[in-house]
Design a protein around this motif. Structure first.
Motif, PDB file in Angstrom:
ATOM      1  N   GLU A  30       0.824  -1.222   0.000  1.00  0.00           N
ATOM      2  CA  GLU A  30       0.000   0.000   0.000  1.00  0.00           C
ATOM      3  C   GLU A  30       0.851   1.262   0.000  1.00  0.00           C
ATOM      4  OE1 GLU A  30      -0.836  -2.555   2.174  1.00  0.00           O
ATOM      5  OE2 GLU A  30      -2.511  -3.234   0.942  1.00  0.00           O
ATOM      6  N   GLU A  31       2.103   1.171   0.438  1.00  0.00           N
ATOM      7  CA  GLU A  31       3.013   2.311   0.400  1.00  0.00           C
ATOM      8  C   GLU A  31       3.805   2.351  -0.907  1.00  0.00           C
ATOM      9  OE1 GLU A  31       4.977   2.870   4.638  1.00  0.00           O
ATOM     10  OE2 GLU A  31       5.029   0.759   4.006  1.00  0.00           O
ATOM     11  N   PHE A  32       4.195   1.176  -1.389  1.00  0.00           N
ATOM     12  CA  PHE A  32       5.135   1.105  -2.496  1.00  0.00           C
ATOM     13  C   PHE A  32       4.522   1.504  -3.844  1.00  0.00           C
ATOM     14  CE2 PHE A  32       7.983  -1.018  -5.546  1.00  0.00           C
ATOM     15  CZ  PHE A  32       9.159  -0.406  -5.156  1.00  0.00           C
ATOM     16  N   ALA A  33       3.329   1.023  -4.142  1.00  0.00           N
ATOM     17  CA  ALA A  33       2.691   1.352  -5.426  1.00  0.00           C
ATOM     18  C   ALA A  33       2.504   2.867  -5.585  1.00  0.00           C
ATOM     19  CB  ALA A  33       1.371   0.609  -5.576  1.00  0.00           C
ATOM     20  N   PRO A  34       1.994   3.597  -4.578  1.00  0.00           N
ATOM     21  CA  PRO A  34       1.893   5.056  -4.730  1.00  0.00           C
ATOM     22  C   PRO A  34       3.255   5.739  -4.909  1.00  0.00           C
ATOM     23  CG  PRO A  34       0.471   4.322  -2.959  1.00  0.00           C
ATOM     24  CD  PRO A  34       1.312   3.148  -3.359  1.00  0.00           C
ATOM     25  N   LEU A  35       4.292   5.227  -4.252  1.00  0.00           N
ATOM     26  CA  LEU A  35       5.629   5.799  -4.444  1.00  0.00           C
ATOM     27  C   LEU A  35       6.089   5.632  -5.888  1.00  0.00           C
ATOM     28  CD1 LEU A  35       7.492   4.649  -1.213  1.00  0.00           C
ATOM     29  CD2 LEU A  35       6.874   6.981  -1.841  1.00  0.00           C
ATOM     30  N   CYS A  36       5.785   4.492  -6.481  1.00  0.00           N
ATOM     31  CA  CYS A  36       6.132   4.266  -7.890  1.00  0.00           C
ATOM     32  C   CYS A  36       5.413   5.266  -8.782  1.00  0.00           C
ATOM     33  CB  CYS A  36       5.771   2.840  -8.304  1.00  0.00           C
ATOM     34  SG  CYS A  36       6.784   1.562  -7.533  1.00  0.00           S
ATOM     35  N   ARG A  37       4.131   5.488  -8.517  1.00  0.00           N
ATOM     36  CA  ARG A  37       3.357   6.435  -9.324  1.00  0.00           C
ATOM     37  C   ARG A  37       3.896   7.859  -9.159  1.00  0.00           C
ATOM     38  NH1 ARG A  37      -0.608   3.019  -7.150  1.00  0.00           N
ATOM     39  NH2 ARG A  37      -1.325   1.531  -8.709  1.00  0.00           N
ATOM     40  N   THR A  38       4.240   8.228  -7.935  1.00  0.00           N
ATOM     41  CA  THR A  38       4.799   9.556  -7.677  1.00  0.00           C
ATOM     42  C   THR A  38       6.114   9.745  -8.419  1.00  0.00           C
ATOM     43  OG1 THR A  38       3.749   9.669  -5.512  1.00  0.00           O
ATOM     44  CG2 THR A  38       5.644  11.112  -5.855  1.00  0.00           C
ATOM     45  N   ALA A  39       6.874   8.675  -8.576  1.00  0.00           N
ATOM     46  CA  ALA A  39       8.152   8.735  -9.282  1.00  0.00           C
ATOM     47  C   ALA A  39       7.981   8.763 -10.797  1.00  0.00           C
ATOM     48  CB  ALA A  39       9.027   7.555  -8.884  1.00  0.00           C
ATOM     49  N   GLY A  40       6.731   8.664 -11.271  1.00  0.00           N
ATOM     50  CA  GLY A  40       6.483   8.765 -12.701  1.00  0.00           C
ATOM     51  C   GLY A  40       6.129   7.463 -13.397  1.00  0.00           C
TER      52      GLY A  40
END
Length: 69
Positions: A30-40
């Motif tokens: 739940e933390e990692f997928a949004p971080l990937c999206r934020t990174a582009g």
């Protein structure tokens, strides 16, 4: 969650050559997928194994992310 420890590097004879500390941040899905999206990244898919056969679940042996940049 964090994992801290120490690597011990040995030569082929098993003799200790050096040690080095490590400190790794461990992300939940739940933390990692949004971080990937934020990174582009887009189309972020999370799997529970290297073969991509099963989606990620809390009891999966690993978290594998596949995404498009």
């Amino acid at each position: 969650m964090r994992e801290e420890g120490q690597w011990t590097l040995t030569d082929s004879g098993g003799h200790r050559r050096t040690t080095a500390p490590y400190d790794v941040r461990i992300y939940h899905a739940e933390e990692f997928a949004p971080l990937c999206r934020t990174a582009g990244f887009t189309d972020v898919r999370l799997y529970g194994g290297w073969d991509g056969a099963q989606p990620y679940h809390d009891d999966s042996p690993c978290l594998i992310a596949v995404a498009t940049l």
